[in-house]
Design an enzyme around this catalytic site. Sequence first.
Site, PDB file in Angstrom:
ATOM      1  NE  ARG A   1       2.276   6.214   9.290  1.00  0.00           N
ATOM      2  CZ  ARG A   1       1.262   5.684   8.590  1.00  0.00           C
ATOM      3  NH1 ARG A   1       1.409   4.522   7.989  1.00  0.00           N
ATOM      4  NH2 ARG A   1       0.113   6.319   8.492  1.00  0.00           N
TER       5      ARG A   1
ATOM      6  CG  HIS B   1      -0.160   0.203   2.523  1.00  0.00           C
ATOM      7  ND1 HIS B   1       0.611  -0.801   3.098  1.00  0.00           N
ATOM      8  CD2 HIS B   1      -0.030   1.272   3.351  1.00  0.00           C
ATOM      9  CE1 HIS B   1       1.162  -0.359   4.210  1.00  0.00           C
ATOM     10  NE2 HIS B   1       0.796   0.897   4.388  1.00  0.00           N
TER      11      HIS B   1
ATOM     12  CG  HIS C   1       5.040   1.297   3.000  1.00  0.00           C
ATOM     13  ND1 HIS C   1       4.483   2.425   2.439  1.00  0.00           N
ATOM     14  CD2 HIS C   1       4.427   1.148   4.201  1.00  0.00           C
ATOM     15  CE1 HIS C   1       3.577   2.926   3.248  1.00  0.00           C
ATOM     16  NE2 HIS C   1       3.509   2.169   4.334  1.00  0.00           N
TER      17      HIS C   1
ATOM     18  CG  ASP D   1       1.471   5.269   4.729  1.00  0.00           C
ATOM     19  OD1 ASP D   1       0.993   4.119   4.763  1.00  0.00           O
ATOM     20  OD2 ASP D   1       2.597   5.555   5.177  1.00  0.00           O
TER      21      ASP D   1
HETATM   22  C1  SIN Z   1       3.171   1.270   7.687  1.00  0.00           C
HETATM   23  O1  SIN Z   1       2.504   0.695   6.834  1.00  0.00           O
HETATM   24  O2  SIN Z   1       3.180   2.490   7.787  1.00  0.00           O
HETATM   25  C2  SIN Z   1       4.000   0.460   8.644  1.00  0.00           C
HETATM   26  C3  SIN Z   1       5.249  -0.033   8.025  1.00  0.00           C
HETATM   27  C4  SIN Z   1       6.035  -0.894   8.961  1.00  0.00           C
HETATM   28  O3  SIN Z   1       5.594  -1.136  10.088  1.00  0.00           O
HETATM   29  O4  SIN Z   1       7.098  -1.355   8.584  1.00  0.00           O
END
Ligand code: SIN
Length: 275
Positions: free
Chosen positions: A265, A95, A250, A97
């Site tokens: 994050r 996906h 990612h 973000d």
């Molecule tokens: C995310 O999708 O923002 C998380 C990525 C991760 O935990 O590596």
Amino acid sequence: MQISKASEAVGAIVEHVDLTSLSDDQFAALRNAFFDRGALFFRDQKLSPEDHIAFAERWNDIDINRFFTPVEGYPQIAKVLKEPDQQVNIGGGWHTDHSYDVIPAMGSILYALEIPPSGGDTLFAGMHAAYEALDDAMKARLEGLKARHGNAHIFGKDSAYREEVGERYKNAENAGQEAIHPVVLKHPETGAKGLYVNPGFTLNIVDMAEEDSKALLDTLYAHIAKPEFHFRFQWEEGMLAMWDNRSTWHYALNDYQGHRRYLNRITVAGVPLHP
Ligand code: SIN
């Protein structure tokens, strides 16, 4: 400071730098590398929540994610957490973000606090490299197409996935945002063309029959799934990854059952997108 390619298609490794004391010249070099490579990876950072926020604010305003549970006292910081007794992780599928927002977040800055003894890597895919590798007929076919993105199936009250994630997500009643974006996006900073659809949030191609839309998205997703377009980031505590949501995908691997994984994050605000 030293910057080198992470893989041919995506990302740059940045060494010998302290993100709490970046000079303007260092920041300018990071900015160029970020938009050019789509993601930056750092090690050995010692960031307090205030340092994390200050680094994010050098890029742009913070775009607070409305669904993640925040760190107590820091609404700008979202927790990306999996406890040893939890089965489902956050972000465990390809996906990008915030593509469901009309103005999607520019980037996400993820800082590792607790990493399992093995596993828990994050995969990245480069959308410019994936676009460039398409043949001319496919590039012509995609020209001018738009896609609809949404978040109710992930964050909404009827989402089975959200139920499994449990209290790590909040605000289900406020899910349902949708946005239309170009399938081929000219990067707002560099002008480079990249694919801007993703399996997490893209619902369909606009003005296309459902089965044709699904077939086209499946073809693009199978293309982007080729390892040639990827980089696999192996975390250690104190590492930080930041990625451009307009030019990368990612995928957080969920292969560390029984162990805790905890990262913070911050999402940084973006700009309106144009084809
Ligand atoms: C995310 O999708 O923002 C998380 C990525 C991760 O935990 O590596």
